[in-house]
Design a protein around this motif. Structure first.
Motif, PDB file in Angstrom:
ATOM      1  N   LEU A   8      -8.325  -1.158 -11.103  1.00 57.42           N
ATOM      2  CA  LEU A   8      -7.742   0.002 -10.444  1.00 57.42           C
ATOM      3  C   LEU A   8      -7.325   1.065 -11.448  1.00 57.42           C
ATOM      4  O   LEU A   8      -6.165   1.139 -11.856  1.00 57.42           O
ATOM      5  CB  LEU A   8      -6.519  -0.409  -9.616  1.00 57.42           C
ATOM      6  N   PRO A   9      -8.250   1.922 -11.870  1.00 50.71           N
ATOM      7  CA  PRO A   9      -7.821   3.120 -12.586  1.00 50.71           C
ATOM      8  C   PRO A   9      -7.125   4.046 -11.596  1.00 50.71           C
ATOM      9  O   PRO A   9      -7.257   3.886 -10.374  1.00 50.71           O
ATOM     10  CB  PRO A   9      -9.137   3.731 -13.085  1.00 50.71           C
ATOM     11  N   SER A  10      -6.349   5.010 -12.101  1.00 49.01           N
ATOM     12  CA  SER A  10      -5.667   5.937 -11.198  1.00 49.01           C
ATOM     13  C   SER A  10      -6.702   6.631 -10.328  1.00 49.01           C
ATOM     14  O   SER A  10      -7.816   6.892 -10.761  1.00 49.01           O
ATOM     15  CB  SER A  10      -4.845   6.955 -11.990  1.00 49.01           C
ATOM     16  N   THR A  11      -6.323   6.919  -9.112  1.00 48.66           N
ATOM     17  CA  THR A  11      -7.124   7.448  -7.994  1.00 48.66           C
ATOM     18  C   THR A  11      -7.828   6.348  -7.215  1.00 48.66           C
ATOM     19  O   THR A  11      -8.452   6.628  -6.194  1.00 48.66           O
ATOM     20  CB  THR A  11      -8.156   8.537  -8.368  1.00 48.66           C
ATOM     21  N   TYR A  12      -7.699   5.064  -7.638  1.00 50.50           N
ATOM     22  CA  TYR A  12      -8.294   3.966  -6.876  1.00 50.50           C
ATOM     23  C   TYR A  12      -7.207   2.974  -6.449  1.00 50.50           C
ATOM     24  O   TYR A  12      -6.160   2.861  -7.090  1.00 50.50           O
ATOM     25  CB  TYR A  12      -9.350   3.233  -7.706  1.00 50.50           C
ATOM     26  N   ALA A  13      -7.494   2.266  -5.357  1.00 52.68           N
ATOM     27  CA  ALA A  13      -6.558   1.267  -4.849  1.00 52.68           C
ATOM     28  C   ALA A  13      -7.347   0.083  -4.325  1.00 52.68           C
ATOM     29  O   ALA A  13      -8.543   0.183  -4.041  1.00 52.68           O
ATOM     30  CB  ALA A  13      -5.699   1.862  -3.731  1.00 52.68           C
ATOM     31  N   VAL A  14      -6.662  -1.053  -4.190  1.00 53.73           N
ATOM     32  CA  VAL A  14      -7.285  -2.204  -3.543  1.00 53.73           C
ATOM     33  C   VAL A  14      -6.519  -2.524  -2.267  1.00 53.73           C
ATOM     34  O   VAL A  14      -5.282  -2.465  -2.236  1.00 53.73           O
ATOM     35  CB  VAL A  14      -7.361  -3.428  -4.481  1.00 53.73           C
ATOM     36  N   TRP A  15      -7.264  -2.809  -1.223  1.00 59.62           N
ATOM     37  CA  TRP A  15      -6.716  -3.144   0.090  1.00 59.62           C
ATOM     38  C   TRP A  15      -6.868  -4.644   0.300  1.00 59.62           C
ATOM     39  O   TRP A  15      -7.961  -5.191   0.139  1.00 59.62           O
ATOM     40  CB  TRP A  15      -7.488  -2.376   1.162  1.00 59.62           C
ATOM     41  N   LEU A  16      -5.768  -5.322   0.648  1.00 56.66           N
ATOM     42  CA  LEU A  16      -5.780  -6.768   0.830  1.00 56.66           C
ATOM     43  C   LEU A  16      -5.259  -7.126   2.215  1.00 56.66           C
ATOM     44  O   LEU A  16      -4.183  -6.655   2.615  1.00 56.66           O
ATOM     45  CB  LEU A  16      -4.905  -7.457  -0.217  1.00 56.66           C
ATOM     46  N   PRO A  17      -5.976  -7.961   2.961  1.00 54.75           N
ATOM     47  CA  PRO A  17      -5.465  -8.451   4.247  1.00 54.75           C
ATOM     48  C   PRO A  17      -4.302  -9.414   4.040  1.00 54.75           C
ATOM     49  O   PRO A  17      -4.065  -9.889   2.921  1.00 54.75           O
ATOM     50  CB  PRO A  17      -6.674  -9.177   4.864  1.00 54.75           C
ATOM     51  N   PRO A  18      -3.574  -9.737   5.113  1.00 57.16           N
ATOM     52  CA  PRO A  18      -2.459 -10.695   4.990  1.00 57.16           C
ATOM     53  C   PRO A  18      -2.932 -12.037   4.431  1.00 57.16           C
ATOM     54  O   PRO A  18      -4.059 -12.476   4.666  1.00 57.16           O
ATOM     55  CB  PRO A  18      -1.967 -10.848   6.442  1.00 57.16           C
TER      56      PRO A  18
END
Length: 255
Positions: A54-64
């Motif tokens: 995750l460099p800046s401007t990126y994100a990771v989405w994680l389910p429960p």
């Protein structure tokens, strides 16, 4: 660990954290959805199935209930967006890396300042907009699926240890003791990617960590298996939509 069992009291809760380089949040999980976003610095997220950079401007989405581990490759200013599982019926059901739009970035930064969210308030409207943006996240290629066991796992461990080597499919087949067709099939079956795409992504993610630590472009290129800066820069730009030097300048820029 926040929300390990309980859920946020409101649909969206944004948590702000500051982390020193080389610090770690070891394996844990949350009972709700989570968007992990480094607004500055470089953060690596590991799940059991993949590595996400995750460099800046990126994100990771994680389910429960997705076990994950956070590794800070530089000083990191992070924002975690925790979302109740039933906040929206069409939230993305699988992990993915996504680019954060300028609008979503500003909404997240603003929501991190909220103490409580009253009905029909500005705060509630901001959180509704965050949910709209989260539903529209697009999958990006800043992750590498990891084989969990068997012959391909040991092969990938060798590749990770020797990324500087100019690997060809024939080399990897010989390493695994199978023919080229078989090793190609193993990569497709166990990672969902071709061998060439898996290797490019791993080289990209490793290069990000070298660049954020201030290494030169040519030294980074050689470390991840490119024999010249031009070929490395072309690969880097095809994924990141910027040159390695632009990325290094962005990393050094203030929040």
């Amino acid at each position: 660990m926040i929300y390990a069992k309980e859920l946020p009291h409101q649909a969206v809760h944004v948590y702000a954290g500051e982390y020193a380089a080389n610090s770690v949040e070891d394996w844990h999980e949350h009972a709700c959805f989570q968007l992990i976003y480094a607004i500055s610095g470089l953060l690596r997220v590991r799940t059991r199935e993949a590595v996400w950079m995750l460099p800046s401007t990126y994100a990771v989405w994680l389910p429960p209930h997705t076990p994950h581990r956070l590794e800070m490759l530089s000083d990191v200013a992070a924002r975690s967006v925790f979302v109740q599982p039933l906040a929206r019926a069409d939230l993305i059901p699988h992990p993915q890396t996504s680019q954060v739009s300028p609008l979503l970035r500003e909404l997240i930064i603003r929501a991190a300042t909220f103490d409580a969210i009253a009905p029909h308030s500005m705060q509630e409207r901001v959180c509704e907009l965050i949910l709209d943006e989260l539903r529209a996240l697009k999958q990006e290629a800043l992750y590498v699926p990891l084989p969990q066991e068997g012959k391909l796992k040991s092969v990938c461990d060798v590749l990770l240890d020797r990324l500087h080597f100019p690997w060809q499919l024939a080399d990897v087949a010989q390493l695994a003791g199978v023919n080229e067709r078989s090793i190609s099939r193993y990569f497709r079956q166990e990672t969902g990617l071709s061998f060439q795409e898996w290797l490019r992504r791993q080289r990209l993610l490793t290069a990000l960590s070298h660049l954020v630590q201030g290494e030169s472009i040519i030294a980074t290129a050689l470390a991840v298996g490119y024999d010249n800066a031009s070929a490395f820069s072309a690969m880097f730009k095809s994924y990141m939509h910027m040159t390695p030097s632009d990325y290094q300048a962005q990393v050094k820029a203030p929040i």
